[in-house]
Scaffold this motif. Sequence first.
Motif, PDB file in Angstrom:
ATOM      1  N   THR A 213       0.662  -0.971  -0.692  1.00  0.00           N
ATOM      2  CA  THR A 213       0.058  -0.088   0.166  1.00  0.00           C
ATOM      3  C   THR A 213       1.137   1.211   0.137  1.00  0.00           C
ATOM      4  N   GLU A 214       0.811   2.183  -0.945  1.00  0.00           N
ATOM      5  CA  GLU A 214       1.396   3.295  -1.010  1.00  0.00           C
ATOM      6  C   GLU A 214       1.032   4.584  -0.526  1.00  0.00           C
ATOM      7  N   LEU A 215       2.005   5.325   0.697  1.00  0.00           N
ATOM      8  CA  LEU A 215       1.673   6.234   1.694  1.00  0.00           C
ATOM      9  C   LEU A 215       1.969   7.401   1.510  1.00  0.00           C
ATOM     10  N   SER A 216       0.693   8.480   1.220  1.00  0.00           N
ATOM     11  CA  SER A 216       1.985   9.980   0.873  1.00  0.00           C
ATOM     12  C   SER A 216       2.970  10.340   1.665  1.00  0.00           C
ATOM     13  N   ARG A 217       3.490  11.694   1.722  1.00  0.00           N
ATOM     14  CA  ARG A 217       4.351  11.651   1.828  1.00  0.00           C
ATOM     15  C   ARG A 217       3.985  12.227   3.470  1.00  0.00           C
ATOM     16  N   ARG A 218       3.104  12.522   3.640  1.00  0.00           N
ATOM     17  CA  ARG A 218       2.492  13.098   4.539  1.00  0.00           C
ATOM     18  C   ARG A 218       2.591  11.479   6.163  1.00  0.00           C
ATOM     19  N   GLU A 219       1.808  10.772   5.644  1.00  0.00           N
ATOM     20  CA  GLU A 219       1.763   9.388   6.500  1.00  0.00           C
ATOM     21  C   GLU A 219       3.326   9.006   6.673  1.00  0.00           C
ATOM     22  N   TRP A 220       4.183   9.132   5.383  1.00  0.00           N
ATOM     23  CA  TRP A 220       5.113   8.250   5.865  1.00  0.00           C
ATOM     24  C   TRP A 220       5.887   8.972   6.584  1.00  0.00           C
ATOM     25  N   LYS A 221       5.515  10.667   6.671  1.00  0.00           N
ATOM     26  CA  LYS A 221       6.868  11.420   7.366  1.00  0.00           C
ATOM     27  C   LYS A 221       6.487  10.820   9.282  1.00  0.00           C
ATOM     28  N   ARG A 222       4.959  10.591   9.263  1.00  0.00           N
ATOM     29  CA  ARG A 222       4.918  10.415  10.184  1.00  0.00           C
ATOM     30  C   ARG A 222       4.877   8.849  10.381  1.00  0.00           C
ATOM     31  N   LYS A 223       4.816   8.084  10.199  1.00  0.00           N
ATOM     32  CA  LYS A 223       5.222   6.909  10.143  1.00  0.00           C
ATOM     33  C   LYS A 223       6.829   6.753  11.003  1.00  0.00           C
ATOM     34  N   GLU A 224       7.824   7.302   9.699  1.00  0.00           N
ATOM     35  CA  GLU A 224       9.197   6.938  10.114  1.00  0.00           C
ATOM     36  C   GLU A 224      10.070   7.842  10.772  1.00  0.00           C
ATOM     37  N   SER A 225       9.865   9.097  11.000  1.00  0.00           N
ATOM     38  CA  SER A 225      10.702   9.955  11.655  1.00  0.00           C
ATOM     39  C   SER A 225       9.692   9.735  13.508  1.00  0.00           C
ATOM     40  N   PRO A 226      11.026   9.369  13.844  1.00  0.00           N
ATOM     41  CA  PRO A 226      11.327   9.652  15.399  1.00  0.00           C
ATOM     42  C   PRO A 226      10.528  10.750  15.948  1.00  0.00           C
ATOM     43  N   ARG A 227      11.172  11.943  15.299  1.00  0.00           N
ATOM     44  CA  ARG A 227      10.977  13.801  15.702  1.00  0.00           C
ATOM     45  C   ARG A 227       9.259  13.668  15.929  1.00  0.00           C
ATOM     46  N   THR A 228       8.526  13.134  15.225  1.00  0.00           N
ATOM     47  CA  THR A 228       7.006  13.939  14.879  1.00  0.00           C
ATOM     48  C   THR A 228       6.197  13.572  16.140  1.00  0.00           C
ATOM     49  N   VAL A 229       6.916  12.754  17.128  1.00  0.00           N
ATOM     50  CA  VAL A 229       6.087  11.923  18.651  1.00  0.00           C
ATOM     51  C   VAL A 229       6.378  13.321  19.235  1.00  0.00           C
ATOM     52  N   ASP A 230       7.810  13.973  19.595  1.00  0.00           N
ATOM     53  CA  ASP A 230       7.940  15.540  19.899  1.00  0.00           C
ATOM     54  C   ASP A 230       7.900  15.904  19.634  1.00  0.00           C
ATOM     55  N   LEU A 231       6.605  16.656  18.559  1.00  0.00           N
ATOM     56  CA  LEU A 231       7.196  17.668  18.661  1.00  0.00           C
ATOM     57  C   LEU A 231       5.458  18.417  19.397  1.00  0.00           C
ATOM     58  N   SER A 232       5.968  19.022  19.941  1.00  0.00           N
ATOM     59  CA  SER A 232       4.971  20.570  20.040  1.00  0.00           C
ATOM     60  C   SER A 232       4.046  20.941  19.580  1.00  0.00           C
TER      61      SER A 232
ATOM     62  N   TRP B  32       2.745  24.711  12.251  1.00  0.00           N
ATOM     63  CA  TRP B  32       4.031  24.951  11.329  1.00  0.00           C
ATOM     64  C   TRP B  32       4.506  24.178  10.416  1.00  0.00           C
ATOM     65  N   ILE B  33       4.574  22.515  10.637  1.00  0.00           N
ATOM     66  CA  ILE B  33       5.173  21.813   9.476  1.00  0.00           C
ATOM     67  C   ILE B  33       3.968  21.214   8.761  1.00  0.00           C
ATOM     68  N   ASP B  34       2.686  21.418   9.219  1.00  0.00           N
ATOM     69  CA  ASP B  34       1.541  21.035   8.339  1.00  0.00           C
ATOM     70  C   ASP B  34       1.396  21.852   7.429  1.00  0.00           C
ATOM     71  N   ASP B  35       1.348  23.594   7.855  1.00  0.00           N
ATOM     72  CA  ASP B  35       1.192  24.101   6.699  1.00  0.00           C
ATOM     73  C   ASP B  35       2.896  24.544   6.094  1.00  0.00           C
ATOM     74  N   TYR B  36       3.736  24.039   5.748  1.00  0.00           N
ATOM     75  CA  TYR B  36       4.744  24.290   5.489  1.00  0.00           C
ATOM     76  C   TYR B  36       4.315  23.084   4.223  1.00  0.00           C
ATOM     77  N   ASP B  37       3.972  22.193   4.749  1.00  0.00           N
ATOM     78  CA  ASP B  37       3.914  21.148   2.771  1.00  0.00           C
ATOM     79  C   ASP B  37       2.489  20.915   2.994  1.00  0.00           C
ATOM     80  N   GLY B  38       1.437  21.913   3.240  1.00  0.00           N
ATOM     81  CA  GLY B  38       0.100  22.073   2.965  1.00  0.00           C
ATOM     82  C   GLY B  38       0.658  23.200   1.662  1.00  0.00           C
ATOM     83  N   LYS B  39       1.218  24.642   1.459  1.00  0.00           N
ATOM     84  CA  LYS B  39       2.079  25.042   0.902  1.00  0.00           C
ATOM     85  C   LYS B  39       2.564  24.486  -0.967  1.00  0.00           C
ATOM     86  N   LYS B  40       3.271  23.406  -0.514  1.00  0.00           N
ATOM     87  CA  LYS B  40       3.608  22.762  -1.066  1.00  0.00           C
ATOM     88  C   LYS B  40       2.994  22.088  -2.274  1.00  0.00           C
TER      89      LYS B  40
END
Length: 199
Positions: free
Chosen positions: A166-185, A191-199
């Motif tokens: 199953t193909e994941l979107s970029r956002r899903e892939w980042k959330r699944k793989e990036s350990p930093r997303t767990v610690d983000l305020s 801010w990250i969601d807003d930045y991804d939306g502009k792209k």
Amino acid sequence: MEMTNSKTPEDIIATKLDSPSNNIPRLVTKRDLPAYLEYASDILASINYRLMSLSERGLWDTMRKECWVNGKVPSNLDDLAQILNLPVDVVKSNLTDRVVSFFLQRDGFFTCPELDNYKALKLNSRDAMAEGGARGGRKTQNDIREAKGTLKGGHKPLNRNEMNRTELSRREWKRKESPRTVDLSPEHQEWIDDYDGKK
């Protein structure tokens, strides 16, 4: 197991060396078999060998080596002495029944059935291995040609692992793989969601 084939080992060897397989002419580039395997315990167990004198054993061994290289030696004493580079009287006195028992006399020559059978077995084995390699090479080349497709285009079929992926979107892939997303305020995540939306 009894062999039903009526061909002699010499016929088998001649067939292997003289006639190309599958009626396809080919250049014979294979070298002759360089050596034969000999079990000392089997030779020493032979009564005829045990009864031989030292000079008889020397003649026996030399004749076998000649048979391995040339396939046969002449049974005529003068010719045999000349081939072996020995005096005729030495060959005559040592060519006893014990020595001759290891050879087959036919058409004016001595052959060694044991070595002929061994050579035929090895040649058959070598040809079978060569044919198996050629078959495998042909299959590999056919597989490569089929995988390349045609000029009209085409696609390579998915393999087993790709069919259920199953193909994941970029956002899903980042959330699944990036350990930093767990610690983000929440502010950083916004801010990250807003930045991804502009792209």
